[in-house]
Each structure stands twice: as C-alpha cells, then as structure tokens.
Design a protein around this motif. Structure first.
Motif, short mmCIF file in Angstrom:
data_model
loop_
_atom_site.label_atom_id
_atom_site.label_comp_id
_atom_site.label_asym_id
_atom_site.label_seq_id
_atom_site.Cartn_x
_atom_site.Cartn_y
_atom_site.Cartn_z
N TYR A 132 0.81 -1.22 0.00
CA TYR A 132 0.00 0.00 0.00
C TYR A 132 0.85 1.27 0.00
O TYR A 132 0.32 2.37 -0.05
CB TYR A 132 -0.96 0.00 1.19
CG TYR A 132 -2.22 -0.84 0.95
CD1 TYR A 132 -2.13 -2.17 0.57
CD2 TYR A 132 -3.49 -0.29 1.12
CE1 TYR A 132 -3.26 -2.93 0.37
CE2 TYR A 132 -4.64 -1.05 0.92
CZ TYR A 132 -4.52 -2.38 0.55
OH TYR A 132 -5.65 -3.12 0.36
N SER A 133 2.18 1.12 0.10
CA SER A 133 2.99 2.34 -0.04
C SER A 133 3.81 2.29 -1.33
O SER A 133 4.62 3.17 -1.57
CB SER A 133 3.88 2.55 1.19
OG SER A 133 4.68 1.41 1.40
N GLY A 134 3.57 1.28 -2.15
CA GLY A 134 4.25 1.21 -3.44
C GLY A 134 5.73 0.88 -3.32
O GLY A 134 6.55 1.43 -4.05
N VAL A 214 3.14 7.77 5.62
CA VAL A 214 4.45 7.30 5.18
C VAL A 214 5.45 8.45 5.30
O VAL A 214 5.18 9.57 4.86
CB VAL A 214 4.41 6.83 3.71
CG1 VAL A 214 5.79 6.33 3.26
CG2 VAL A 214 3.38 5.71 3.55
N THR A 216 9.51 9.23 4.43
CA THR A 216 10.71 8.66 3.81
C THR A 216 11.92 9.52 4.12
O THR A 216 11.80 10.71 4.44
CB THR A 216 10.56 8.54 2.28
OG1 THR A 216 10.17 9.82 1.76
CG2 THR A 216 9.55 7.50 1.87
N ARG A 246 8.98 3.87 -4.60
CA ARG A 246 7.72 4.49 -4.18
C ARG A 246 7.40 5.74 -4.99
O ARG A 246 6.23 6.02 -5.28
CB ARG A 246 7.77 4.83 -2.69
CG ARG A 246 6.58 5.61 -2.21
CD ARG A 246 6.60 5.77 -0.70
NE ARG A 246 5.80 6.92 -0.31
CZ ARG A 246 4.48 6.93 -0.21
NH1 ARG A 246 3.79 5.85 -0.49
NH2 ARG A 246 3.84 8.01 0.17
N ASP A 247 8.42 6.50 -5.38
CA ASP A 247 8.18 7.71 -6.18
C ASP A 247 7.34 7.40 -7.42
O ASP A 247 6.51 8.19 -7.83
CB ASP A 247 9.52 8.33 -6.62
CG ASP A 247 10.26 8.90 -5.42
OD1 ASP A 247 9.61 9.13 -4.38
OD2 ASP A 247 11.49 9.10 -5.52
N ALA A 250 3.68 4.68 -5.91
CA ALA A 250 2.64 5.01 -4.92
C ALA A 250 1.29 5.02 -5.63
O ALA A 250 1.18 5.54 -6.74
CB ALA A 250 2.93 6.36 -4.29
N TRP A 251 0.28 4.40 -5.04
CA TRP A 251 -1.04 4.38 -5.68
C TRP A 251 -2.15 4.59 -4.66
O TRP A 251 -3.25 4.98 -4.97
CB TRP A 251 -1.27 3.02 -6.37
CG TRP A 251 -1.21 1.88 -5.39
CD1 TRP A 251 -0.08 1.20 -5.02
CD2 TRP A 251 -2.28 1.32 -4.61
NE1 TRP A 251 -0.39 0.25 -4.07
CE2 TRP A 251 -1.72 0.30 -3.79
CE3 TRP A 251 -3.65 1.58 -4.51
CZ2 TRP A 251 -2.49 -0.45 -2.91
CZ3 TRP A 251 -4.41 0.82 -3.62
CH2 TRP A 251 -3.83 -0.18 -2.84
N ASP A 253 -1.90 6.18 -1.26
CA ASP A 253 -1.98 7.43 -0.49
C ASP A 253 -1.81 8.66 -1.36
O ASP A 253 -1.72 9.77 -0.85
CB ASP A 253 -0.98 7.42 0.67
CG ASP A 253 0.37 6.85 0.29
OD1 ASP A 253 0.61 6.65 -0.92
OD2 ASP A 253 1.19 6.59 1.19
N ASN A 254 -1.78 8.48 -2.70
CA ASN A 254 -1.80 9.68 -3.55
C ASN A 254 -3.13 9.81 -4.28
O ASN A 254 -3.26 10.57 -5.23
CB ASN A 254 -0.62 9.68 -4.53
CG ASN A 254 -0.64 8.46 -5.44
OD1 ASN A 254 -1.51 7.61 -5.30
ND2 ASN A 254 0.31 8.37 -6.34
#
Ligand code: SAH
Length: 513
Positions: A132-134, A214, A216, A246-247, A250-251, A253-254
């Motif tokens: 969930y954080s990619g 999250v 980083t 993640r950059d 991410a799917w 939390d964005n």
C-alpha cells in the motif's frame, strides 16, 4: 467424577491482516462466521467483528505496550478456558498470527492443555504496508532478499540476538517491526555495521488503513525526520534501495481524497453507494445519518391509487425510495408491473430511472435537469390538461410538482409513500469528529439532511462546528437551505447526482487553496 466436558472446543488463530478489512482471508471470515467467542487484538480491525454472529462473545485483548508478559499469560489462560468449555473460539490477531504475533506461544499453551487448534495465516504488516505504499520488497534490479526483524530489542539489550553484520552488509531489504521508539539506535546499528548512509528508508504507520502515513528519508536522516514530526507507532520501517520505487509506484496514499475525513449525512440505507465512491478515492468516510425513512402511518391512500393505476396517464417518481415503496406496495396488493398498462412513467433523474428499470419498466421521460423543476419543465412541453397523474412522494416533499401540474390542468394524486424522520441521535464517532474539528468535509444530499442536522445539534452549534469544514451540497435547493441556516456552501456540482458531487469534492480538495 471428571470435570471434562463431553466435547472440546476448537481455537482458530486467525490473521486479521494489517488494517484494510478486505485483507482477511476467506477462511478467516468463515471462522469468524462460526465463532462463539472472539478474542481480538488492538491491531485487528474492529470492523471484522461484524462477520461474527450477533450473539458471539467479543473479548478485547488489547495490548498497547507495557505489561506484555502478564497480559499474554492471561490471554493463553482465556483461550484454554474457552476451549475447555467446548466453544468455537477465534483468536483474531493483527497481521499474521505467526509473525511477531506470539501466536506460537498461544498454540503451545493450547497444545499443552490438549485443546485442538487451527491456524489461518494473514497478510503481515510488512507485506501490507509495502504493497500500500508502493514499495516492492524485492526487485530484480535492487535486491533479492528481505528480512523481517524485531526492532524492539535494540536499545537496552547489551547483547543483541540480531546478526547486525549480516543484516547490514549486502543490499537485502530489511523490515523492522516494533521499531519506532528504537528507530535511532536501529538505524545507527545498520550504519555502524556497514550500510550506506544514503540507503533510502520508509516508515509506514497504520499501513493499508485510510489513515496510513508514510515518512521517507535515508538511513542517515530518518530518525531526525521522524522526531521532528513526532512520528508514532504502530509502524514498520523499511530499509533498502527498493524504497526509492515508491516515487513511481505510490497508488494508495496519492489518491485525490486520501486521508480526508468526510461526513455523509444521508439516510443509513442510502449512504452506502456514496460512501463507497468517496472511500474509493481515499476518503475516510464517517456515516452520520440525519434521516431515517419509515413507512407512512397508513398505506391506504397509496394502495387506493395503485388499485386504480390503469386509470392514470402518468406515474411520476422522484426518488429511488419512492420507486422501491411503490413497487413494494404493488406486490403487496398481488399486482406486478403489468398493472401499469398504458400509464407512462417519469423518473426525476438517472438513479431513479435505473431503479425503475430494475422492475422491468423503461421510463418514458427523464428530464435533463434532475429535479422537480426539470420534471415540471418537461411536462410543460406536453398537453397536460385533463391528464391524470399519480405522484407517490415523501411526506415532506416540496409542492413544486403538484402545484405546477395542477396549473397545467392536470389532475394529480400525491399519496405519501414514505416519511423522512429524524433519527434519535447522531453516531458518537461522527459527533466526536465534529467536536474534535477533525472533519474536512460534510455532504448534504437534500434539504432535510441539513434541516435535521440543524435540529439535532441546534443551529448555533451547527454553524460553530462546521467552521473550517468544507460544505458540499448536491444542488441549488439544498444549498439554499444551507445558507438559510447560516452555512457557507463550498462545493456544489452543476448536475445533482452523487457522481458529480463526488467529482466536485475531488476538484475542491485538489485545487490549490
Ligand atoms: N502479527 C503482526 C505483527 C504484530 S507486532 C503482523 O503480522 O503484522 C506489532 C508490530 O507490527 C507493530 O509494532 C508494527 O511494527 C507492526 N504493525 C502491525 N500493524 C501494522 C500496520 N497496519 N502498519 C504498520 N505496522 C504495523
């Protein structure tokens, strides 16, 4: 005489998954459905308890740091005791029961006591938080291994049982559980044993939940960053080059409404679909029904009209509820859609039309403006003089349609099909969120949702509690009611549908303020 029961129970250790209630296994749900006793954890999502039968005994075995051993022995004793009573017991544990979950110890206690048990695995926090954080935990270009490590022993133990040398060398991904209070010392140990200070690190708190957070950084600076914002447990710490992905990946939390707390004031039985649309965009939805739909005092006026339905030229339906109640009464009278004969049907908008189609009837008329005025405008184009119109309605419906159709010379009957009443109270979570000022947006989908909330809170408190909360209204009439009650409307879609309202809310929170 022996005290042994005639049959022993069964204890299921079930992994609840990390937070998102959809991440429990099918087998886990089946166990809950059969449970007589559920012993659940602080980390297991309470929504999962809804799978258990209403009469199941629910026991909270929350452990929030501190007296772990004592609590654990108590839990072991409880499981043995309930098993001895012959009960079907579900021990619902956050994540997976066998990953830092003390599931092993619980099974040992059951085994020693001769109580049979089964284990249903779950999605452990590391896997849930990573997905969930990619952050793929392994990736061919970066690393081929991953280690799950307790972060808890770091600070005080003089002799660590963790092989820091092996953990630090190479490029394997490391995921620490229970490692937020000991974050600095764990990061320092990895550095001291040879990991590059530039290694990316992510802290994932409440992974997979709508409140996921999250943070980083790098091995060198993550502890400072976490301290600066007071980052709190429960969280996993993911260390490794894969964190950089993640950059791109991410799917969760964005999403446009991620983390926005939205209060939905619709009637409980209507809120689901709207709540799902908002949640799908990441919102934390709090249902706060301000309307309860109940049967009219008497069905007689509606029933009488339905018995004579063949004599009407038009049936006008202006809500999904109206549709359901109309067809419910039709069936109760032993009739079906054929009774409508040549009577034409008007639906106020696409949702109402869809509900009518579900009963096998295609509406003849759906105005382009989805409200009473739109219906009136369309009828204005037809020859309505002398036409007989049946308009089953809510008790507090506006008079626009009956008045205007009468002016056109139509003969209109408008029996009450359902009543909008005020619920006895607001849900405590919703009230709490309003009091704590944690609500980002409140939605009103009819004037009565606004009126009732004002009556339940009192107008002054309503205005006060909604200061700084974005007010979203389905359309012009609801907005007018909002303004009359002293509220400023921030969001109003051009078309009065839940889809358009959802899009407009999304736009509001996405546009720079
Ligand atoms: N059996 C559990 C772990 C229990 S140990 C599992 O398999 O996930 C408790 C630790 O798990 C917490 O300190 C935290 O590090 C981690 N954890 C549990 N749920 C989490 C979540 N939703 N997000 C991030 N970390 C979580």
């Amino acid at each position: 005489m022996s005290n042994a029961p005639c049959h022993t129970g069964m204890v299921y250790l079930v992994g609840a998954g990390p937070g998102d209630p959809g991440l429990i296994t099918l087998k886990g749900v089946e166990c809950l459905q059969r449970a007589q006793v559920v012993v659940y954890d602080y980390l297991a999502n309470e929504q999962l308890l809804a799978h258990a039968p209403d009469d199941a005994e629910l026991i909270y075995a929350g452990k929030i740091g501190g007296r772990h051993n004592q609590d654990q022995e108590e839990i072991n004793r409880l499981l043995v005791e309930k098993g001895r009573e012959g009960k079907v017991v579900v021990r619902l544990k956050g994540g997976d029961p066998f990953v830092f979950g003390r599931g092993g110890e619980e099974c040992e206690a059951l085994s020693e006591a001769g109580i049979p048990f089964r284990i249903v695995p779950g999605v452990t926090a590391a896997l849930g938080a990573a997905a969930y954080s990619g952050i793929p935990l392994t990736h061919r270009n970066f690393t081929t291994s991953v280690a799950f490590v307790t972060g808890h022993e770091g600070k005080d133990k003089s002799e660590s049982a963790i092989d820091w040398d092996r953990l630090s060398l190479g490029n394997g991904t490391v995921v620490f559980y229970m490692g937020i209070t000991t974050l600095r010392s764990n990061m320092e140990r990895l550095l001291r044993h040879g990991r590059s200070p530039r290694t990316p690190v992510a802290l994932v708190r409440w992974g997979t939940a709508p409140t996921q957070q999250v943070l980083t950084g790098t091995l060198a600076d993550i502890a400072d960053r976490a301290e600066a914002i007071g980052f709190k447990p429960p969280a996993v710490t993911i260390v490794g080059e894969v964190v950089g992905l993640r950059d791109k990946l991410a799917w969760f939390d964005n999403r446009p409404l991620f983390g926005r707390k939205i209060l939905v004031t619709r009637a409980a039985d209507q809120a689901g679909e709207f709540a799902a649309m908002l949640a799908d965009r990441g919102a934390v939805v709090l249902e706060c029904p301000t309307i309860k739909l109940v049967d009219p005092e008497s069905w007689e006026p509606l029933d009488a009209a339905i018995r004579g339905i063949g004599g009407y030229d038009w049936l006008v339906l202006t809500s999904v509820n109206g549709v359901r109640r109309f067809f419910q009464r039709l069936a109760a009278l032993g009739l079906d859609a054929r009774a409508l004969g040549t009577c034409r049907v008007c639906a106020v908008g696409p949702k109402t039309a869809e509900a009518i189609r579900a009963f096998g009837i295609s509406p003849d008329l759906v105005p382009s403006d989805y409200k009473a005025e739109g219906v009136v405008a369309e009828f204005g184009k037809l020859a309505m003089s002398g036409a007989r119109v049946l308009f089953p309605r809510a008790d507090k419906a506006r008079e626009v349609i009956p008045c205007e159709l009468k002016r056109m010379g139509a003969r209109i009957d408008s029996p009450v099909a359902y009543c909008n009443v005020m619920p006895d109270r607001l849900p405590p979570e919703a009230l709490f969120a309003l009091e704590k000022r944690t609500v980002d947006c409140i939605t009103f989908t009819s004037s009565s949702t606004v009126h009732n909330l004002a009556r339940m809170l009192g107008s002054d408190l309503l205005v006060d509690m909604l200061k700084g909360v974005a007010v979203a209204s389905i359309g012009a009439i609801t907005s007018k009611t909002c303004r009359e009650l002293g509220l400023k409307v921030d969001i109003e879609p051009a078309r009065s549908t839940l889809e358009c309202l959802t899009e407009e809310i999304e736009r509001h929170f996405h546009s720079p303020r």
